[in-house]
Design a protein around this motif. Structure first.
Motif, PDB file in Angstrom:
ATOM      1  N   VAL A 161      -3.562  -7.357  -9.940  1.00  0.00           N
ATOM      2  CA  VAL A 161      -3.273  -7.465 -11.377  1.00  0.00           C
ATOM      3  C   VAL A 161      -1.818  -7.900 -11.534  1.00  0.00           C
ATOM      4  CG1 VAL A 161      -3.120  -6.253 -13.586  1.00  0.00           C
ATOM      5  CG2 VAL A 161      -4.936  -5.659 -11.973  1.00  0.00           C
ATOM      6  N   ALA A 162      -1.597  -8.859 -12.436  1.00  0.00           N
ATOM      7  CA  ALA A 162      -0.238  -9.322 -12.704  1.00  0.00           C
ATOM      8  C   ALA A 162      -0.127  -9.711 -14.170  1.00  0.00           C
ATOM      9  CB  ALA A 162       0.106 -10.516 -11.796  1.00  0.00           C
ATOM     10  N   ASP A 163       0.398  -8.813 -14.994  1.00  0.00           N
ATOM     11  CA  ASP A 163       0.672  -9.159 -16.390  1.00  0.00           C
ATOM     12  C   ASP A 163       1.960  -8.476 -16.823  1.00  0.00           C
ATOM     13  OD1 ASP A 163       0.052  -6.512 -17.339  1.00  0.00           O
ATOM     14  OD2 ASP A 163      -2.072  -7.023 -17.269  1.00  0.00           O
ATOM     15  N   LYS A 164       2.307  -8.662 -18.073  1.00  0.00           N
ATOM     16  CA  LYS A 164       3.588  -8.171 -18.571  1.00  0.00           C
ATOM     17  C   LYS A 164       3.760  -6.674 -18.373  1.00  0.00           C
ATOM     18  CE  LYS A 164       7.470  -8.213 -20.954  1.00  0.00           C
ATOM     19  NZ  LYS A 164       8.713  -8.798 -20.422  1.00  0.00           N
ATOM     20  N   GLN A 165       2.687  -5.914 -18.538  1.00  0.00           N
ATOM     21  CA  GLN A 165       2.781  -4.463 -18.508  1.00  0.00           C
ATOM     22  C   GLN A 165       2.342  -3.829 -17.196  1.00  0.00           C
ATOM     23  OE1 GLN A 165       4.241  -2.860 -21.040  1.00  0.00           O
ATOM     24  NE2 GLN A 165       4.504  -4.833 -22.037  1.00  0.00           N
ATOM     25  N   THR A 166       1.630  -4.575 -16.344  1.00  0.00           N
ATOM     26  CA  THR A 166       1.021  -3.951 -15.166  1.00  0.00           C
ATOM     27  C   THR A 166       1.078  -4.854 -13.934  1.00  0.00           C
ATOM     28  OG1 THR A 166      -0.543  -2.781 -16.598  1.00  0.00           O
ATOM     29  CG2 THR A 166      -1.091  -2.884 -14.261  1.00  0.00           C
ATOM     30  N   ILE A 167       1.286  -4.217 -12.796  1.00  0.00           N
ATOM     31  CA  ILE A 167       1.111  -4.892 -11.507  1.00  0.00           C
ATOM     32  C   ILE A 167       0.320  -3.936 -10.605  1.00  0.00           C
ATOM     33  CG2 ILE A 167       3.345  -4.025 -10.658  1.00  0.00           C
ATOM     34  CD1 ILE A 167       3.489  -6.514  -8.860  1.00  0.00           C
ATOM     35  N   MET A 168      -0.657  -4.492  -9.884  1.00  0.00           N
ATOM     36  CA  MET A 168      -1.440  -3.687  -8.952  1.00  0.00           C
ATOM     37  C   MET A 168      -1.584  -4.441  -7.645  1.00  0.00           C
ATOM     38  SD  MET A 168      -5.128  -1.766  -9.497  1.00  0.00           S
ATOM     39  CE  MET A 168      -6.172  -3.224  -9.416  1.00  0.00           C
ATOM     40  N   PHE A 169      -1.305  -3.763  -6.544  1.00  0.00           N
ATOM     41  CA  PHE A 169      -1.354  -4.408  -5.233  1.00  0.00           C
ATOM     42  C   PHE A 169      -1.738  -3.399  -4.156  1.00  0.00           C
ATOM     43  CE2 PHE A 169       2.998  -3.089  -6.202  1.00  0.00           C
ATOM     44  CZ  PHE A 169       3.311  -2.272  -5.112  1.00  0.00           C
ATOM     45  N   SER A 170      -2.230  -3.927  -3.031  1.00  0.00           N
ATOM     46  CA  SER A 170      -2.550  -3.069  -1.890  1.00  0.00           C
ATOM     47  C   SER A 170      -1.349  -3.018  -0.946  1.00  0.00           C
ATOM     48  CB  SER A 170      -3.780  -3.599  -1.136  1.00  0.00           C
ATOM     49  OG  SER A 170      -3.554  -4.922  -0.687  1.00  0.00           O
ATOM     50  N   TYR A 171      -1.255  -1.898  -0.246  1.00  0.00           N
ATOM     51  CA  TYR A 171      -0.109  -1.664   0.635  1.00  0.00           C
ATOM     52  C   TYR A 171      -0.607  -0.941   1.876  1.00  0.00           C
ATOM     53  CZ  TYR A 171       4.381   0.298   2.195  1.00  0.00           C
ATOM     54  OH  TYR A 171       5.483   0.648   2.936  1.00  0.00           O
ATOM     55  N   ARG A 172      -0.163  -1.375   3.044  1.00  0.00           N
ATOM     56  CA  ARG A 172      -0.644  -0.812   4.321  1.00  0.00           C
ATOM     57  C   ARG A 172       0.404   0.089   4.939  1.00  0.00           C
ATOM     58  NH1 ARG A 172      -3.184   0.973   8.344  1.00  0.00           N
ATOM     59  NH2 ARG A 172      -4.812  -0.196   9.417  1.00  0.00           N
ATOM     60  N   THR A 173       0.017   1.339   5.260  1.00  0.00           N
ATOM     61  CA  THR A 173       0.875   2.232   6.027  1.00  0.00           C
ATOM     62  C   THR A 173       0.303   2.309   7.438  1.00  0.00           C
ATOM     63  OG1 THR A 173      -0.355   4.269   5.552  1.00  0.00           O
ATOM     64  CG2 THR A 173       1.284   3.565   3.919  1.00  0.00           C
ATOM     65  N   SER A 174       0.844   3.169   8.254  1.00  0.00           N
ATOM     66  CA  SER A 174       0.380   3.248   9.642  1.00  0.00           C
ATOM     67  C   SER A 174      -1.070   3.712   9.745  1.00  0.00           C
ATOM     68  CB  SER A 174       1.282   4.201  10.447  1.00  0.00           C
ATOM     69  OG  SER A 174       1.262   5.501   9.856  1.00  0.00           O
ATOM     70  N   ASN A 175      -1.518   4.562   8.836  1.00  0.00           N
ATOM     71  CA  ASN A 175      -2.894   5.074   8.921  1.00  0.00           C
ATOM     72  C   ASN A 175      -3.634   5.081   7.585  1.00  0.00           C
ATOM     73  OD1 ASN A 175      -1.483   7.077   7.659  1.00  0.00           O
ATOM     74  ND2 ASN A 175      -2.157   8.733   9.007  1.00  0.00           N
ATOM     75  N   LYS A 176      -3.113   4.373   6.589  1.00  0.00           N
ATOM     76  CA  LYS A 176      -3.766   4.347   5.278  1.00  0.00           C
ATOM     77  C   LYS A 176      -3.665   2.959   4.646  1.00  0.00           C
ATOM     78  CE  LYS A 176      -1.344   7.611   3.407  1.00  0.00           C
ATOM     79  NZ  LYS A 176      -0.824   8.542   2.355  1.00  0.00           N
ATOM     80  N   CYS A 177      -4.677   2.655   3.835  1.00  0.00           N
ATOM     81  CA  CYS A 177      -4.605   1.507   2.948  1.00  0.00           C
ATOM     82  C   CYS A 177      -4.447   2.083   1.539  1.00  0.00           C
ATOM     83  CB  CYS A 177      -5.888   0.663   3.027  1.00  0.00           C
ATOM     84  SG  CYS A 177      -6.049  -0.245   4.576  1.00  0.00           S
ATOM     85  N   GLU A 178      -3.423   1.642   0.836  1.00  0.00           N
ATOM     86  CA  GLU A 178      -3.120   2.200  -0.471  1.00  0.00           C
ATOM     87  C   GLU A 178      -3.213   1.135  -1.559  1.00  0.00           C
ATOM     88  OE1 GLU A 178       0.095   5.614   0.973  1.00  0.00           O
ATOM     89  OE2 GLU A 178       0.793   3.837  -0.125  1.00  0.00           O
ATOM     90  N   LEU A 179      -3.620   1.569  -2.746  1.00  0.00           N
ATOM     91  CA  LEU A 179      -3.650   0.696  -3.911  1.00  0.00           C
ATOM     92  C   LEU A 179      -2.638   1.255  -4.912  1.00  0.00           C
ATOM     93  CD1 LEU A 179      -5.244  -1.783  -5.002  1.00  0.00           C
ATOM     94  CD2 LEU A 179      -6.635  -0.149  -6.295  1.00  0.00           C
ATOM     95  N   HIS A 180      -1.592   0.484  -5.166  1.00  0.00           N
ATOM     96  CA  HIS A 180      -0.522   0.915  -6.069  1.00  0.00           C
ATOM     97  C   HIS A 180      -0.657   0.200  -7.409  1.00  0.00           C
ATOM     98  CE1 HIS A 180       2.239   3.031  -3.161  1.00  0.00           C
ATOM     99  NE2 HIS A 180       1.400   2.416  -2.326  1.00  0.00           N
ATOM    100  N   ARG A 181      -0.547   0.969  -8.465  1.00  0.00           N
ATOM    101  CA  ARG A 181      -0.602   0.407  -9.811  1.00  0.00           C
ATOM    102  C   ARG A 181       0.607   0.926 -10.603  1.00  0.00           C
ATOM    103  NH1 ARG A 181      -5.083  -1.380 -13.059  1.00  0.00           N
ATOM    104  NH2 ARG A 181      -4.565  -1.396 -15.286  1.00  0.00           N
ATOM    105  N   TYR A 182       1.491   0.007 -10.982  1.00  0.00           N
ATOM    106  CA  TYR A 182       2.641   0.336 -11.827  1.00  0.00           C
ATOM    107  C   TYR A 182       2.355  -0.197 -13.226  1.00  0.00           C
ATOM    108  CZ  TYR A 182       5.611   1.422  -7.738  1.00  0.00           C
ATOM    109  OH  TYR A 182       6.157   1.968  -6.595  1.00  0.00           O
ATOM    110  N   SER A 183       2.493   0.671 -14.230  1.00  0.00           N
ATOM    111  CA  SER A 183       2.198   0.257 -15.607  1.00  0.00           C
ATOM    112  C   SER A 183       3.233   0.825 -16.574  1.00  0.00           C
ATOM    113  CB  SER A 183       0.812   0.747 -16.040  1.00  0.00           C
ATOM    114  OG  SER A 183      -0.199   0.310 -15.154  1.00  0.00           O
ATOM    115  N   PHE A 184       3.616   0.000 -17.545  1.00  0.00           N
ATOM    116  CA  PHE A 184       4.433   0.489 -18.649  1.00  0.00           C
ATOM    117  C   PHE A 184       3.474   0.971 -19.726  1.00  0.00           C
ATOM    118  CE2 PHE A 184       7.532  -2.217 -16.531  1.00  0.00           C
ATOM    119  CZ  PHE A 184       8.681  -1.439 -16.608  1.00  0.00           C
TER     120      PHE A 184
END
Length: 223
Positions: free
Chosen positions: A77-100
């Motif tokens: 997701v990429a818009d004025k108020q929100t971004i959402m992306f996946s992120y890889r750690t050593s043992n997890k796949c994470e989905l991060h969502r930052y929203s105003f």
């Protein structure tokens, strides 16, 4: 012979009532002036401390965002108020969502909300293999927190293409689907957090902005 002796008028010891009242009035005026200065100084110090605390909180949140976004594997997701992306750690796949989002404690302000979903995976498993699971959990975040509150309206995200031009997003003026860049072509994102600073009786808006290159997209790996 009549002797006329000189007389000397003497003043009785102590102060008159008028003098005492005058002295008390002067003391009272000076005391009020001193108290006013002290209270003004304390008020100014308090505002400075609040401003400093707010800026520290903002910088901490932005630094964390930069670290996560830089190493993101895929943008969803990429818009004025929100971004959402996946992120890889050593043992997890994470989905991060930052929203105003609206600040629940102040109807005229916004807050930066950070939601995280995660799936435990072995070190060799690609996050694309658990993508569906992550996205299904998007509405029930494992972790949800407010990174910054009391944010001014106008805060948000701006996305850029390889040519460093601002990317057209759905909330842009004159938007059409033909103009929208594929998410995998977005190479960097700028986050702008507007906060209110007070100095004495005056107020000003501070723009805390940072830009980060999305490593995978910038290297052409996401497409």
């Amino acid at each position: 012979m009549r002797y006329i002796g000189s007389t000397k008028t003497s003043r009785s010891a102590g102060f008159t009532l008028v003098e005492l009242l005058s002295a008390m009035s002067i003391t009272l005026i000076l005391s009020i002036a001193v108290i006013t200065v002290v209270l003004g100084s304390l008020n100014s110090t308090g505002k400075s401390q609040l401003n400093a605390a707010m800026q520290t909180k903002v910088q901490t949140a932005l630094n964390s965002f930069i670290i996560n976004a830089r190493e993101s594997e895929k943008l969803y997701v990429a818009d004025k108020q929100t971004i959402m992306f996946s992120y890889r750690t050593s043992n997890k796949c994470e989905l991060h969502r930052y929203s105003f989002v609206p600040d629940i404690n102040n109807s005229t302000k916004l807050a930066l909300q950070h939601e995280i979903n995660s799936v435990f995976v072995p070190g060799t498993v690609d996050c694309n293999l658990v993508e569906e699971t992550l996205l299904l959990r998007n509405n029930t975040a494992n972790t949800s927190r407010i990174e910054i509150d009391r944010v001014e309206p106008g805060s948000g995200f701006t996305f850029y293409s390889e040519a460093a031009r601002s990317v057209v997003t759905p909330e842009s003026s004159g938007f059409s689907l033909e103009q929208q860049s594929p998410l995998c072509k977005i190479t960097s994102v700028s986050i702008s957090v507007l906060t209110n600073a007070t100095a004495g009786d005056s107020e000003s808006t501070v723009n805390n902005a940072m830009n980060v290159r999305l490593s995978n997209n910038a290297l052409g790996l996401s497409c």
